[in-house]
Design a protein around this motif. Structure first.
Motif, PDB file in Angstrom:
ATOM      1  N   VAL A   1       3.773  17.557  -1.064  1.00 21.48           N
ATOM      2  CA  VAL A   1       5.162  17.343  -1.439  1.00 21.48           C
ATOM      3  C   VAL A   1       5.171  16.567  -2.752  1.00 21.48           C
ATOM      4  O   VAL A   1       4.528  15.536  -2.875  1.00 21.48           O
ATOM      5  N   SER A   2       5.897  17.056  -3.720  1.00 19.25           N
ATOM      6  CA  SER A   2       5.977  16.340  -4.989  1.00 19.25           C
ATOM      7  C   SER A   2       7.184  15.404  -4.964  1.00 19.25           C
ATOM      8  O   SER A   2       8.237  15.735  -4.445  1.00 19.25           O
ATOM      9  N   VAL A   3       6.993  14.234  -5.527  1.00 19.76           N
ATOM     10  CA  VAL A   3       8.048  13.228  -5.578  1.00 19.76           C
ATOM     11  C   VAL A   3       8.736  13.356  -6.929  1.00 19.76           C
ATOM     12  O   VAL A   3       8.092  13.363  -7.976  1.00 19.76           O
ATOM     13  N   THR A   4      10.052  13.446  -6.881  1.00 20.84           N
ATOM     14  CA  THR A   4      10.812  13.542  -8.127  1.00 20.84           C
ATOM     15  C   THR A   4      10.846  12.184  -8.809  1.00 20.84           C
ATOM     16  O   THR A   4      10.710  11.141  -8.159  1.00 20.84           O
ATOM     17  N   PRO A   5      11.004  12.188 -10.100  1.00 11.03           N
ATOM     18  CA  PRO A   5      11.068  10.913 -10.824  1.00 11.03           C
ATOM     19  C   PRO A   5      12.189   9.998 -10.313  1.00 11.03           C
ATOM     20  O   PRO A   5      12.028   8.777 -10.235  1.00 11.03           O
ATOM     21  N   THR A   6      13.313  10.563  -9.917  1.00 14.79           N
ATOM     22  CA  THR A   6      14.423   9.744  -9.422  1.00 14.79           C
ATOM     23  C   THR A   6      14.043   9.067  -8.113  1.00 14.79           C
ATOM     24  O   THR A   6      14.290   7.864  -7.930  1.00 14.79           O
ATOM     25  N   ALA A   7      13.437   9.800  -7.205  1.00 13.79           N
ATOM     26  CA  ALA A   7      13.025   9.226  -5.924  1.00 13.79           C
ATOM     27  C   ALA A   7      11.971   8.151  -6.141  1.00 13.79           C
ATOM     28  O   ALA A   7      11.976   7.118  -5.468  1.00 13.79           O
ATOM     29  N   HIS A   8      11.067   8.382  -7.079  1.00 12.14           N
ATOM     30  CA  HIS A   8      10.036   7.387  -7.385  1.00 12.14           C
ATOM     31  C   HIS A   8      10.677   6.111  -7.945  1.00 12.14           C
ATOM     32  O   HIS A   8      10.283   4.997  -7.584  1.00 12.14           O
ATOM     33  N   ASN A   9      11.662   6.255  -8.832  1.00 10.58           N
ATOM     34  CA  ASN A   9      12.356   5.090  -9.403  1.00 10.58           C
ATOM     35  C   ASN A   9      13.078   4.302  -8.313  1.00 10.58           C
ATOM     36  O   ASN A   9      13.065   3.065  -8.325  1.00 10.58           O
ATOM     37  N   ILE A  10      13.710   4.983  -7.389  1.00  4.74           N
ATOM     38  CA  ILE A  10      14.420   4.302  -6.300  1.00  4.74           C
ATOM     39  C   ILE A  10      13.429   3.548  -5.432  1.00  4.74           C
ATOM     40  O   ILE A  10      13.661   2.392  -5.054  1.00  4.74           O
ATOM     41  N   GLU A  11      12.302   4.175  -5.146  1.00  7.66           N
ATOM     42  CA  GLU A  11      11.292   3.538  -4.300  1.00  7.66           C
ATOM     43  C   GLU A  11      10.717   2.301  -4.983  1.00  7.66           C
ATOM     44  O   GLU A  11      10.583   1.241  -4.370  1.00  7.66           O
ATOM     45  N   SER A  12      10.388   2.398  -6.238  1.00  8.40           N
ATOM     46  CA  SER A  12       9.814   1.248  -6.945  1.00  8.40           C
ATOM     47  C   SER A  12      10.859   0.132  -7.117  1.00  8.40           C
ATOM     48  O   SER A  12      10.531  -1.053  -7.025  1.00  8.40           O
ATOM     49  N   THR A  13      12.113   0.509  -7.348  1.00  6.82           N
ATOM     50  CA  THR A  13      13.181  -0.499  -7.456  1.00  6.82           C
ATOM     51  C   THR A  13      13.369  -1.206  -6.124  1.00  6.82           C
ATOM     52  O   THR A  13      13.537  -2.431  -6.076  1.00  6.82           O
ATOM     53  N   THR A  14      13.323  -0.480  -5.022  1.00  3.32           N
ATOM     54  CA  THR A  14      13.473  -1.071  -3.690  1.00  3.32           C
ATOM     55  C   THR A  14      12.344  -2.056  -3.415  1.00  3.32           C
ATOM     56  O   THR A  14      12.582  -3.174  -2.928  1.00  3.32           O
ATOM     57  N   GLU A  15      11.110  -1.668  -3.733  1.00  2.63           N
ATOM     58  CA  GLU A  15       9.966  -2.564  -3.533  1.00  2.63           C
ATOM     59  C   GLU A  15      10.121  -3.827  -4.372  1.00  2.63           C
ATOM     60  O   GLU A  15       9.868  -4.941  -3.907  1.00  2.63           O
ATOM     61  N   SER A  16      10.545  -3.651  -5.614  1.00  6.30           N
ATOM     62  CA  SER A  16      10.733  -4.797  -6.519  1.00  6.30           C
ATOM     63  C   SER A  16      11.814  -5.739  -5.997  1.00  6.30           C
ATOM     64  O   SER A  16      11.657  -6.965  -6.004  1.00  6.30           O
ATOM     65  N   LEU A  17      12.914  -5.167  -5.511  1.00  7.28           N
ATOM     66  CA  LEU A  17      14.000  -6.000  -4.979  1.00  7.28           C
ATOM     67  C   LEU A  17      13.573  -6.719  -3.702  1.00  7.28           C
ATOM     68  O   LEU A  17      13.958  -7.876  -3.479  1.00  7.28           O
ATOM     69  N   GLN A  18      12.749  -6.075  -2.861  1.00  7.12           N
ATOM     70  CA  GLN A  18      12.267  -6.733  -1.646  1.00  7.12           C
ATOM     71  C   GLN A  18      11.358  -7.907  -1.993  1.00  7.12           C
ATOM     72  O   GLN A  18      11.420  -8.961  -1.363  1.00  7.12           O
ATOM     73  N   GLU A  19      10.525  -7.742  -3.016  1.00 10.23           N
ATOM     74  CA  GLU A  19       9.671  -8.842  -3.471  1.00 10.23           C
ATOM     75  C   GLU A  19      10.524  -9.975  -4.030  1.00 10.23           C
ATOM     76  O   GLU A  19      10.268 -11.156  -3.759  1.00 10.23           O
ATOM     77  N   ASP A  20      11.534  -9.622  -4.822  1.00  9.91           N
ATOM     78  CA  ASP A  20      12.451 -10.636  -5.364  1.00  9.91           C
ATOM     79  C   ASP A  20      13.178 -11.379  -4.252  1.00  9.91           C
ATOM     80  O   ASP A  20      13.340 -12.611  -4.309  1.00  9.91           O
ATOM     81  N   LEU A  21      13.599 -10.633  -3.238  1.00 10.76           N
ATOM     82  CA  LEU A  21      14.300 -11.242  -2.112  1.00 10.76           C
ATOM     83  C   LEU A  21      13.411 -12.256  -1.404  1.00 10.76           C
ATOM     84  O   LEU A  21      13.843 -13.378  -1.112  1.00 10.76           O
TER      85      LEU A  21
END
Length: 176
Positions: A2-22
């Motif tokens: 399954v290929s990950v679209t750039p948008t889905a990848h951006n959402i995933e990385s943003t979510t991880e970053s926000l969880q770390e910030d939290l």
């Protein structure tokens, strides 16, 4: 695969970053809350020590420091007429009466200010009045030293049960 679209990848990385910030912000919040509690406790002990030392001082002059937050002007409180002229001796000009910086001996200055404050509260009746308003009515609101002299005198009068403290920075005359 399954290929990950750039948008889905951006959402995933943003979510991880926000969880770390939290997680980091939660730790920082707890540290700041502990620090605030320590500062608050220290502030209280310093305030009590300062109040105790000021109670031991025989009289407060222009170099006195405030023992609490500066009183804000009270909105819509009744203000009785000025008491300076009626409390000053007849042979002394009203502008000079009760001033601690005129070269008078400390005992006379303390007595004049005390009598002016008591006369002011007698005119005020049952009103709750801020220390700054008392200083203003007595013409002693020109500098912080003069206002602090009024506050110190009010504290002594509270200790002598001649004036009541009815709230933080609020005073009322005692009925005799």
């Amino acid at each position: 695969m399954v290929s990950v679209t750039p948008t889905a990848h951006n959402i995933e990385s943003t979510t991880e970053s926000l969880q770390e910030d939290l997680a980091r912000l939660e730790v920082q919040k707890q540290a700041l809350e502990r620090e605030l509690a320590a500062v608050t406790a220290h502030l209280g002990s310093v305030q009590r020590a300062l109040d105790a030392l000021q109670a031991l001082m025989p009289s407060a002059g222009p170099a006195a420091t405030p023992s609490g937050p500066v009183d804000a002007p009270s909105p819509a409180k009744p203000k009785p007429a000025r008491a300076t002229a009626s409390a000053a001796p007849a042979d002394e000009p009203p502008a000079k009466a009760g001033r601690s910086d005129d070269g008078d001996d400390a005992g006379k200055t303390y007595g004049k200010l005390t009598e002016q404050i008591l006369a002011y509260f007698a005119e005020a009746g049952d009103a709750e009045i801020r220390a700054r308003d008392v200083a203003s009515a007595l013409g002693r609101d020109t500098d912080s030293g003069s206002i602090n002299a009024v506050r110190s005198t009010l504290d002594r009068l509270v200790g002598a049960s001649r004036v009541q403290r009815v709230g933080r920075g609020l005073y009322r005359g005692v009925k005799r």
